[in-house]
Write a protein that holds these residues in place. Structure first.
Motif, PDB file in Angstrom:
ATOM      1  N   GLY A 191      18.420  11.241   4.420  1.00 46.19           N
ATOM      2  CA  GLY A 191      17.918  11.312   5.468  1.00 46.19           C
ATOM      3  C   GLY A 191      16.471  11.124   5.933  1.00 46.19           C
ATOM      4  O   GLY A 191      15.934  10.602   6.855  1.00 46.19           O
ATOM      5  N   GLY A 192      15.446  12.093   4.891  1.00 42.56           N
ATOM      6  CA  GLY A 192      14.449  12.705   4.735  1.00 42.56           C
ATOM      7  C   GLY A 192      13.604  11.214   4.009  1.00 42.56           C
ATOM      8  O   GLY A 192      12.248  11.349   4.301  1.00 42.56           O
ATOM      9  N   LEU A 193      13.454  10.469   3.772  1.00 40.76           N
ATOM     10  CA  LEU A 193      13.247   9.508   3.031  1.00 40.76           C
ATOM     11  C   LEU A 193      12.283   8.266   3.297  1.00 40.76           C
ATOM     12  O   LEU A 193      11.124   8.399   3.212  1.00 40.76           O
ATOM     13  CB  LEU A 193      14.213   8.792   2.512  1.00 40.76           C
ATOM     14  CG  LEU A 193      13.629   7.335   1.218  1.00 40.76           C
ATOM     15  CD1 LEU A 193      13.325   8.027   0.067  1.00 40.76           C
ATOM     16  CD2 LEU A 193      14.443   6.481   0.207  1.00 40.76           C
ATOM     17  N   PRO A 194      12.279   8.177   4.887  1.00 38.16           N
ATOM     18  CA  PRO A 194      11.734   7.014   5.963  1.00 38.16           C
ATOM     19  C   PRO A 194      10.634   7.733   6.349  1.00 38.16           C
ATOM     20  O   PRO A 194       9.332   7.058   5.792  1.00 38.16           O
ATOM     21  CB  PRO A 194      12.556   5.859   6.892  1.00 38.16           C
ATOM     22  CG  PRO A 194      14.202   6.451   6.461  1.00 38.16           C
ATOM     23  CD  PRO A 194      14.387   7.559   5.223  1.00 38.16           C
ATOM     24  N   ALA A 195      10.447   8.172   6.808  1.00 37.07           N
ATOM     25  CA  ALA A 195       9.761   9.399   7.153  1.00 37.07           C
ATOM     26  C   ALA A 195       8.845   9.957   5.680  1.00 37.07           C
ATOM     27  O   ALA A 195       7.464   9.986   6.087  1.00 37.07           O
ATOM     28  CB  ALA A 195      10.442  10.449   7.817  1.00 37.07           C
ATOM     29  N   ALA A 196       8.779  10.466   4.456  1.00 32.41           N
ATOM     30  CA  ALA A 196       8.524  10.659   3.651  1.00 32.41           C
ATOM     31  C   ALA A 196       7.654   9.344   3.287  1.00 32.41           C
ATOM     32  O   ALA A 196       6.448   9.990   2.786  1.00 32.41           O
ATOM     33  CB  ALA A 196       9.158  10.576   2.597  1.00 32.41           C
ATOM     34  N   ASN A 197       8.626   8.265   2.597  1.00 32.93           N
ATOM     35  CA  ASN A 197       7.403   7.144   2.608  1.00 32.93           C
ATOM     36  C   ASN A 197       6.090   6.512   3.456  1.00 32.93           C
ATOM     37  O   ASN A 197       5.541   6.455   3.395  1.00 32.93           O
ATOM     38  CB  ASN A 197       8.692   5.751   2.704  1.00 32.93           C
ATOM     39  CG  ASN A 197       8.974   5.964   1.356  1.00 32.93           C
ATOM     40  OD1 ASN A 197       8.873   6.492   0.030  1.00 32.93           O
ATOM     41  ND2 ASN A 197      10.408   5.366   1.113  1.00 32.93           N
ATOM     42  N   ASP A 198       6.582   6.441   4.906  1.00 35.96           N
ATOM     43  CA  ASP A 198       5.583   6.215   5.939  1.00 35.96           C
ATOM     44  C   ASP A 198       4.946   7.245   6.181  1.00 35.96           C
ATOM     45  O   ASP A 198       3.596   7.406   6.563  1.00 35.96           O
ATOM     46  CB  ASP A 198       6.549   6.425   7.562  1.00 35.96           C
ATOM     47  CG  ASP A 198       5.726   5.967   8.434  1.00 35.96           C
ATOM     48  OD1 ASP A 198       5.111   4.760   8.503  1.00 35.96           O
ATOM     49  OD2 ASP A 198       5.319   6.665   9.407  1.00 35.96           O
ATOM     50  N   GLN A 288      10.301  13.651  -2.919  1.00 35.23           N
ATOM     51  CA  GLN A 288       9.695  12.964  -1.865  1.00 35.23           C
ATOM     52  C   GLN A 288       8.346  12.841  -1.741  1.00 35.23           C
ATOM     53  O   GLN A 288       7.398  11.534  -1.736  1.00 35.23           O
ATOM     54  CB  GLN A 288      10.799  12.724  -1.166  1.00 35.23           C
ATOM     55  CG  GLN A 288      12.233  12.204  -0.888  1.00 35.23           C
ATOM     56  CD  GLN A 288      13.230  12.471   0.153  1.00 35.23           C
ATOM     57  OE1 GLN A 288      12.849  12.582   0.884  1.00 35.23           O
ATOM     58  NE2 GLN A 288      14.239  11.701  -0.157  1.00 35.23           N
ATOM     59  N   MET A 289       8.228  13.905  -1.323  1.00 35.24           N
ATOM     60  CA  MET A 289       5.859  13.823  -1.321  1.00 35.24           C
ATOM     61  C   MET A 289       5.462  13.251  -2.904  1.00 35.24           C
ATOM     62  O   MET A 289       4.576  12.392  -2.468  1.00 35.24           O
ATOM     63  CB  MET A 289       5.425  14.676  -1.071  1.00 35.24           C
ATOM     64  CG  MET A 289       6.681  15.446   0.920  1.00 35.24           C
ATOM     65  SD  MET A 289       5.107  16.595   1.388  1.00 35.24           S
ATOM     66  CE  MET A 289       5.287  17.947   0.274  1.00 35.24           C
ATOM     67  N   ILE A 290       5.637  13.543  -3.084  1.00 32.71           N
ATOM     68  CA  ILE A 290       5.024  13.377  -4.773  1.00 32.71           C
ATOM     69  C   ILE A 290       5.456  12.383  -4.489  1.00 32.71           C
ATOM     70  O   ILE A 290       3.983  11.024  -5.269  1.00 32.71           O
ATOM     71  CB  ILE A 290       5.361  13.973  -5.769  1.00 32.71           C
ATOM     72  CG1 ILE A 290       5.239  15.800  -5.554  1.00 32.71           C
ATOM     73  CG2 ILE A 290       5.294  14.302  -7.260  1.00 32.71           C
ATOM     74  CD1 ILE A 290       6.123  16.793  -7.017  1.00 32.71           C
ATOM     75  N   ILE A 291       6.478  11.777  -4.470  1.00 34.03           N
ATOM     76  CA  ILE A 291       6.523  10.003  -5.095  1.00 34.03           C
ATOM     77  C   ILE A 291       5.577   8.928  -4.001  1.00 34.03           C
ATOM     78  O   ILE A 291       5.309   8.348  -4.656  1.00 34.03           O
ATOM     79  CB  ILE A 291       7.356   9.911  -5.179  1.00 34.03           C
ATOM     80  CG1 ILE A 291       9.165  10.798  -6.676  1.00 34.03           C
ATOM     81  CG2 ILE A 291       8.357   7.956  -4.591  1.00 34.03           C
ATOM     82  CD1 ILE A 291      10.511  10.154  -5.999  1.00 34.03           C
ATOM     83  N   ASN A 296       0.687   3.418  -3.011  1.00 37.87           N
ATOM     84  CA  ASN A 296      -0.246   2.458  -2.579  1.00 37.87           C
ATOM     85  C   ASN A 296      -0.008   2.401  -1.324  1.00 37.87           C
ATOM     86  O   ASN A 296      -0.675   2.214  -0.318  1.00 37.87           O
ATOM     87  CB  ASN A 296      -0.799   1.689  -3.132  1.00 37.87           C
ATOM     88  CG  ASN A 296      -2.189   2.787  -4.364  1.00 37.87           C
ATOM     89  OD1 ASN A 296      -2.268   3.864  -4.066  1.00 37.87           O
ATOM     90  ND2 ASN A 296      -1.840   2.043  -5.822  1.00 37.87           N
ATOM     91  N   ASN A 297       1.047   2.177  -0.774  1.00 41.44           N
ATOM     92  CA  ASN A 297       1.925   1.411   0.134  1.00 41.44           C
ATOM     93  C   ASN A 297       3.050   1.283   0.198  1.00 41.44           C
ATOM     94  O   ASN A 297       3.741   2.387  -0.886  1.00 41.44           O
ATOM     95  CB  ASN A 297       1.463  -0.431   0.033  1.00 41.44           C
ATOM     96  CG  ASN A 297       2.217  -1.108  -1.048  1.00 41.44           C
ATOM     97  OD1 ASN A 297       3.185  -1.163  -1.854  1.00 41.44           O
ATOM     98  ND2 ASN A 297       1.169  -1.583  -1.796  1.00 41.44           N
ATOM     99  N   LEU A 298       3.943   1.326   1.386  1.00 38.87           N
ATOM    100  CA  LEU A 298       5.318   1.184   1.395  1.00 38.87           C
ATOM    101  C   LEU A 298       6.140   0.680   0.433  1.00 38.87           C
ATOM    102  O   LEU A 298       7.617   1.149   0.240  1.00 38.87           O
ATOM    103  CB  LEU A 298       5.663   0.833   2.897  1.00 38.87           C
ATOM    104  CG  LEU A 298       5.313   2.190   4.088  1.00 38.87           C
ATOM    105  CD1 LEU A 298       5.545   0.991   5.326  1.00 38.87           C
ATOM    106  CD2 LEU A 298       6.028   3.319   3.996  1.00 38.87           C
TER     107      LEU A 298
END
Length: 388
Positions: A191-198, A288-291, A296-298
Motif C-alpha cells: 500500500g505505501g510502497l509507491p509513495a515510499a519510493n517516490d 521503506q523510508m530507510i530503503i 538514488n533513483n526509483l
C-alpha cells in the motif's frame, strides 16, 4: 508544520492514479476474487473423477472394488504403466489374473498400484485405492477367522480412534487463516510502497529534494510528514483489505462464513486486527523510508525493496505448520512474525489481550529504532541528496 507536510504529501500521492489502484482497488479485487476461488474451487465438494488404468486381465471382482469408488474412472488397458507414462491416466493398477482363486486357496495374490510421485492427485488416488484394498483385506481376514471358529477380537487387542480437538469445519477455517494472513500483510506492504519510493528516491532523482530542504521547514517535520503519508497509505490498504475480506466472507461465501463465525465477536476481532494493521504499517513504513533513502533513483529503490518483500514472507511460511495452540509470547514479540501470529489467532477465535499488547509493545520498540535510523540518514546530505 508536520501536519501541513503530511497533508501536502498525502494529496500529491492520492492524485497519482497508480497509488489509488494499488492501495484501494487492488486489495478489493484481489480479496473478492480470492474468496470466490476458495469457496468455489478449493472448498468445492464436487467429486472430480480420476482415470485409473487397470490391467484388462484383472479379476472382475477386483475391478468391481475399484468401481465402487465414485472418484475413480476405470479404464481397462493392456499396459497400464505405459498409459500412465503417456499421460492418459494418473494411476496404473495391476492385479493377478486369478486373484480371487488364489484367495480361496489361501494363497497370497498381489496387487501393484503405480503413480508418479510428483503428482499430488496421483498420490491421493494411490492412498484412496490403498484404503479400499485394506478394507477388503480386513473383510477376508474376518471371514477366514470365522471359518476357523476364531474370534476376530483375538487379533485386535485394542482400538485406535483419531479425532480432532476442534469443532466445526477445520479445513475451511485453516484455509481462511492462511489466506487472511497473506492478503492483509501483503496489502500493508504494497500500500505505501509507491509513495515510499517516490517521496525519497523519486525526489532525489527529480532533484526536488534540494528545493524542499531549502525551505524553512525543519527536517524533522519533513520526515515525519512523509512517514505519516506512507503509513497512512499502508494503513488504508490494509484496512480496505481487512474490510473487504470480512464483508466478502459473509456475503459471498457460505462454508467460510460458517467456519469463521464473525458475528459472535466481530467487534473485538475488528478492533484487534486494526490495531495490528496500524502498528505494522508504522513499522513497515519506517523500513521503506530507510530503503528509499539508500537508493538514488526509483529503479534502484525497487531493486532494493524486492528482497525485503521476499524476506517479509518468511514468517508466513514458518507459521503455516504451527497450530494456534502452539503460539507463545515469542511469536508475538518478533517483528513481522507477530502480525502473522495475531491474524492467525484472531481467525481461530482466540482473543487474548496479552498477545495484542505484546504485538503493540514490540512494534513500538522496533518502530522507534527504525525511525531513528531513517531520521539519522535524512539528516545527512549523503543519503538525502544522493550522488548529486
Amino acid at each position: 508544520m508536520t501536519w501541513h507536510v503530511f497533508i501536502k504529501e498525502l494529496k500529491d500521492s492520492i492524485r497519482d492514479r497508480k497509488t489509488i489502484f494499488l492501495s484501494v482497488l487492488l486489495p478489493i479485487l484481489f480479496n473478492v476474487g480470492l474468496l470466490f476461488f476458495l469457496e468455489n474451487v478449493m472448498m468445492n465438494e464436487k467429486v472430480e473423477q480420476v482415470t485409473v488404468a487397470v490391467d484388462s486381465n484383472t479379476d472382475p471382482v477386483v475391478i468391481s472394488w475399484l468401481q465402487e469408488l465414485k472418484e475413480l474412472e476405470v479404464e481397462l488397458v493392456e499396459d497400464p504403466v505405459k498409459v500412465v507414462k503417456d499421460g492418459d491416466a494418473l494411476v496404473a493398477f495391476i492385479a493377478d489374473a486369478d486373484f480371487i482363486t488364489k484367495l480361496e486357496k489361501n494363497e497370497i495374490p498381489s496387487i501393484s498400484v503405480f503413480a508418479d510421485p510428483t503428482s499430488t492427485k496421483g498420490g491421493t488416488t494411490q492412498d484412496l485405492i490403498s484404503n479400499v484394498l485394506t478394507i477388503k483385506k480386513q473383510e477376508y481376514i474376518a471371514q477366514r477367522l470365522a471359518d476357523n471358529n476364531i474370534d476376530p477380537l483375538t487379533i485386535e487387542p485394542f482400538q485406535i480412534n483419531i479425532e480432532s480437538i476442534s469443532e466445526g469445519d477445520d479445513m475451511s477455517l485453516y484455509m481462511i487463516s492462511i489466506f487472511a494472513q497473506l492478503i492483509i500483510v501483503l496489502a500493508v506492504l504494497m500500500g505505501g510502497l509507491p509513495a515510499a519510493n517516490d517521496l525519497f528516491a523519486g525526489e532525489k532523482e527529480r532533484k526536488t529534494m534540494e528545493a524542499l530542504l531549502m525551505t524553512p521547514v525543519n527536517r524533522f517535520h519533513i520526515i515525519v510528514g512523509k512517514w505519516m503519508t506512507i503509513s497512512a497509505l499502508s494503513m488504508l490498504s490494509g484496512i480496505f483489505s481487512c474490510i473487504t475480506f470480512i464483508i466478502g466472507v459473509n456475503l459471498f461465501t457460505e462454508r467460510l462464513a460458517d467456519a469463521l463465525q464473525l458475528d459472535k465477536n466481530i467487534g473485538f476481532f475488528t478492533v484487534s486486527l486494526l490495531v495490528g494493521i496500524i502498528f505494522f504499517a508504522l513499522l513497515i513504513s519506517s523500513i521503506q523510508m530507510i530503503i528509499s533513502l539508500l537508493a538514488n533513483n526509483l529503479k534502484e529503490a525497487q531493486n532494493y525493496i524486492s528482497p525485503i518483500t521476499t524476506l517479509a514472507m518468511v514468517p508466513y511460511f514458518v507459521l503455516i505448520g504451527v497450530s494456534v495452540t502452539e503460539l507463545n509470547s515469542t511469536h508475538f514479540m518478533i517483528p513481522f512474525l507477530n502480525i502473522y501470529a495475531l491474524i492467525k489467532q484472531l481467525i481461530y477465535g482466540i482473543y487474548d489481550v496479552t498477545s495484542i499488547l505484546l504485538v503493540v509493545g514490540s512494534s513500538v520498540v522496533f518502530i522507534i529504532i527504525t525511525f531513528v535510523i531513517a531520521y539519522a540518514m535524512f539528516m545527512k546530505s549523503k543519503w538525502v541528496l544522493g550522488k548529486s
